[in-house]
Design an enzyme around this catalytic site. Structure first.
Site, short mmCIF file in Angstrom:
data_model
loop_
_atom_site.label_atom_id
_atom_site.label_comp_id
_atom_site.label_asym_id
_atom_site.label_seq_id
_atom_site.Cartn_x
_atom_site.Cartn_y
_atom_site.Cartn_z
N GLY A 45 0.66 -1.26 0.32
CA GLY A 45 0.57 0.16 -0.04
C GLY A 45 0.93 1.73 0.04
O GLY A 45 0.49 1.67 -0.23
N GLU A 100 3.25 4.49 6.33
CA GLU A 100 2.05 3.42 5.60
C GLU A 100 0.64 4.45 5.07
O GLU A 100 0.68 5.94 4.48
CB GLU A 100 1.28 3.09 6.85
N ASP A 101 0.56 3.63 4.48
CA ASP A 101 -1.03 4.56 3.57
C ASP A 101 -1.59 4.66 4.06
O ASP A 101 -2.71 5.97 4.19
CB ASP A 101 -1.51 3.39 1.92
N ASP A 104 -5.47 2.52 10.10
CA ASP A 104 -7.18 2.58 10.64
C ASP A 104 -6.95 1.78 11.52
O ASP A 104 -7.59 3.13 12.86
CB ASP A 104 -7.26 0.89 8.84
N LYS A 132 -7.36 6.71 9.48
CA LYS A 132 -9.04 6.69 9.71
C LYS A 132 -9.08 6.79 11.42
O LYS A 132 -9.22 5.93 12.27
CB LYS A 132 -10.18 5.47 9.75
N PHE A 153 -14.05 2.87 3.28
CA PHE A 153 -13.40 2.40 2.88
C PHE A 153 -12.86 2.69 1.69
O PHE A 153 -13.58 3.23 0.23
CB PHE A 153 -14.01 0.54 1.92
N ASP A 160 -5.98 -0.05 -2.17
CA ASP A 160 -6.62 -1.57 -2.58
C ASP A 160 -7.74 -1.53 -2.70
O ASP A 160 -8.35 -1.44 -1.37
CB ASP A 160 -5.77 -2.77 -3.46
#
Ligand code: IMP
Ligand code: MG
Length: 181
Positions: A45, A100-101, A104, A132, A153, A160
């Site tokens: 990611g 990091e992407d 979460d 998030k 999402f 992805d």
């Protein structure tokens, strides 16, 4: 028919991403001047963000990548992280920034950070392009954070759905029918 037709809404535009990456790159360049900076990207990611962020950093740095997988139920907060592909280099004395992407639940990084700290780096910090905060299951915050987004999402800019949409240049939400097909 292109990927763009599957997107319901753009949450973070290319322009916003570019501006945030420039800001983060400038901040890291200031904070790590004179240090032995190593950017550690979490595959897959982080690849798009890593490629942009490293070019927004104006001080010398090195890069490396890891593949990690969380095991256990997605609802546990103490799930362990398995290192599928480890770093190529020693961390002793290095100033590590994990790239990091998205942050979460935070479960992945809350397990990974202590594992990296055991290797005696000088420091370990977290840089994520997306966050998030409403999804957090563990008490963890990014030291460098791009855009906070709502609990949806998202795909694009490296993220992805079923290994697709990583190459979208923006961050968007998929149309519901994409999941049901
Ligand atoms: P967590 O913080 O341990 O929950 O896991 C973060 C990882 O979950 C990220 O590195 C992503 O690979 C994945 N992930 C979380 N939210 C999303 C999303 O909205 N779209 C795509 N991947 C996501
Ligand atoms: Mg992922």
């Amino acid at each position: 028919m292109t990927m763009h037709d599957d997107i319901k809404q753009i949450l973070v535009s290319e322009e916003e991403l570019k501006a945030k990456v420039a800001e983060l790159g400038a901040q890291i360049s200031r904070d790590y001047a004179g240090k032995d900076l190593l950017l550690v990207g979490i595959l897959k990611g982080s690849v798009v963000f890593m490629a942009d962020l490293m070019r927004a950093i104006t001080i010398p740095c090195k890069i490396d990548f890891m593949v990690v997988s969380s095991y256990g139920s997605g609802t546990t907060t103490t799930g362990l992280v398995k290192i599928v592909k480890d770093l190529d280099q020693d961390l002793s004395g290095k100033d590590v920034v994990i790239v990091e992407d998205i942050l979460d639940t935070g479960v992945t990084l809350s397990n990974l950070v202590p594992m990296l700290k055991m290797r005696h780096p000088n420091s370990v910090r977290i840089c994520t392009i997306l966050d998030k905060p409403s999804r957090r299951k563990v008490d963890i915050t990014a030291d460098y954070s791009g855009c906070a987004i709502p609990d949806e999402f998202v795909v694009g800019y490296g993220l992805d759905y079923a290994e697709t949409y990583r190459n979208l240049p923006y961050v968007g939400v998929l149309k519901p029918e994409v999941y049901t097909h």
